[in-house]
Design a protein around this motif. Sequence first.
Motif, PDB file in Angstrom:
ATOM      1  N   UNK A 140      10.170   0.989  -5.699  1.00 54.55           N
ATOM      2  CA  UNK A 140       9.507   0.282  -6.795  1.00 54.55           C
ATOM      3  C   UNK A 140      10.429  -0.019  -7.967  1.00 54.55           C
ATOM      4  N   UNK A 141      11.583   0.628  -8.014  1.00 55.51           N
ATOM      5  CA  UNK A 141      12.527   0.247  -9.064  1.00 55.51           C
ATOM      6  C   UNK A 141      13.107  -1.141  -8.805  1.00 55.51           C
TER       7      UNK A 141
ATOM      8  N   UNK B 121       0.886  -1.172   0.000  1.00 59.14           N
ATOM      9  CA  UNK B 121       0.000   0.000   0.000  1.00 59.14           C
ATOM     10  C   UNK B 121       0.916   1.212   0.000  1.00 59.14           C
ATOM     11  N   UNK B 122       0.923   1.981  -1.096  1.00 60.98           N
ATOM     12  CA  UNK B 122       1.957   2.999  -1.208  1.00 60.98           C
ATOM     13  C   UNK B 122       1.691   3.948  -2.364  1.00 60.98           C
ATOM     14  N   UNK B 123       2.360   5.108  -2.304  1.00 63.62           N
ATOM     15  CA  UNK B 123       2.539   5.902  -3.517  1.00 63.62           C
ATOM     16  C   UNK B 123       3.526   5.149  -4.402  1.00 63.62           C
ATOM     17  N   UNK B 124       3.238   5.050  -5.682  1.00 62.40           N
ATOM     18  CA  UNK B 124       4.064   4.257  -6.588  1.00 62.40           C
ATOM     19  C   UNK B 124       5.141   5.150  -7.194  1.00 62.40           C
ATOM     20  N   UNK B 125       6.195   5.376  -6.402  1.00 63.47           N
ATOM     21  CA  UNK B 125       7.294   6.253  -6.812  1.00 63.47           C
ATOM     22  C   UNK B 125       8.616   5.591  -6.455  1.00 63.47           C
TER      23      UNK B 125
ATOM     24  N   UNK C 282      11.764   0.664   0.905  1.00 63.18           N
ATOM     25  CA  UNK C 282      12.001   2.050   0.519  1.00 63.18           C
ATOM     26  C   UNK C 282      13.481   2.379   0.325  1.00 63.18           C
ATOM     27  N   UNK C 283      13.751   3.205  -0.688  1.00 63.55           N
ATOM     28  CA  UNK C 283      15.095   3.752  -0.882  1.00 63.55           C
ATOM     29  C   UNK C 283      15.449   4.636   0.312  1.00 63.55           C
ATOM     30  N   UNK C 284      14.516   5.508   0.705  1.00 59.54           N
ATOM     31  CA  UNK C 284      14.630   6.248   1.961  1.00 59.54           C
ATOM     32  C   UNK C 284      13.225   6.438   2.505  1.00 59.54           C
TER      33      UNK C 284
END
Length: 477
Positions: A309-310, A300-304, A376-378
């Motif tokens: 997501x990468x 459940x997230x913003x897809x960024x 998450x990346x950050x």
Amino acid sequence: MSKIFMVSSEVSPFAKTGGLGDVVGSLPSALGKLGDDIRVVMPKYGCIPHEYLEQMEFKFFIYIPLGWRRKYCGVFELEKDGVIYYFIDNEYYFGDPYLYKWNDLERFAFFDKAALEILKHLDWKPDIIHCHDWQTGMVPVLLNAYYNKDTFYQGIKTVFTIHNLRYQGIYSIDIVSDFFSLNRDFFTADKLEFHGCANLLKGGIVYSDYITTVSPTYASEIQTPMGGEKLDGLLSARSQSLYGILNGIDYNVYNPKTDKYIFENYDARNVVNKKRENKMKLQQQLGLTVDGEKVMIGIISRLVDQKGFDIIAEAMGELMNMDIQLVVVGTGEAKYENLFRHNAWCNSQKMSANIMFSNELAHKVYASCDIFLMPSMFEPCGLSQMISLAYGTIPVVRETGGLKDSIMPYNEFTGEGNGFSFYPYTAHDMMYTLRYAIKIFSDKKAWTDLIKNAMRQDFSWNESAKKYQDMYNRLLG
């Protein structure tokens, strides 16, 4: 008792787009319960639900100087959970339902000035003005530039909270100088200037008495070149005034025992069977294969990119070859929306892509899934991992920011821990950790103990509010 005036562009449940709104929606009432006098100001957006509009009382109107302009400012008041909220009314700036638009500099210049101007008309003077994110970063600047020349404003302290350092509010110096009526002395490298532009978030960092951010680890990360978004030198210089305080969640909203959105309510005593029932009903609703033993992974997230997501995209083929089900809820960049739509179309029995924001579906996913994936990346703080713990859904996260502060890696030898984590930002490390979590899932006793560990965690606002209160007391001496 401290008198705190919070200034924010969004506040739940009135209007929000993300974690900022959740925090400013919960922290004031938690502080109020500790005895502080808390008041909050926000724009009166066109999207505020009608039930709250009906409760608002019109108090007064004034005119706000905005460069050479004078703009109408109406003030409405509403009391909720012991907190007084003020709403800044101007149909031109805030009358439509959008929180953020193309002309945000002008809108929030008006809002920042209005937040300070209305104080003289409230018969109430705060000890501290607490501002949140770049949209309110200029309030401490304005207070220093000319408002504190008025005896009413003298002695008011300022706190500035960074919710996400990546979003800074960077505009041309000329237009910032115009809207905020600031001379060129404010646009030097040690003040607002930032690579030839003006940086509103930098203004909040430079001119506030104290700076906070939303987790201890993120407070350290933003002082490094990797996490500092080109402000690491400034933040390191202000490290003695920088505090990292972990966000909390509202257990009245996120409680599987009382949640009105989920299929079956449960607590730690009957979590295993009830989660299985929730899972099977969600599988049926989403058209997935109905199988209570199948590992269901939720996102459940913003897809960024920030949310990892990468690396999920890199691992997508491997994920779809595993004996799992994947449920995604969120919107964001088109490349990720299309990635999930395509894979759900190709694997309709094992993946559901819900490219939307649905609060009800999000609650169902928290309650039904076995694993919550958040690489998450950050991540300044993150609330989703805390919510998933409350529902006995085990997080798999990357060790960064608030994820590192809230998720203790599972130890299969001692049984300690509340989730799974990895550090190198690679698809390989994410998948290795995810496979390890699925292996532990196959041991029903170990997994049940892990679920109960997760549900015992307390990330309520009570503890976080005490740390904010301690910080306020320190600032006030």
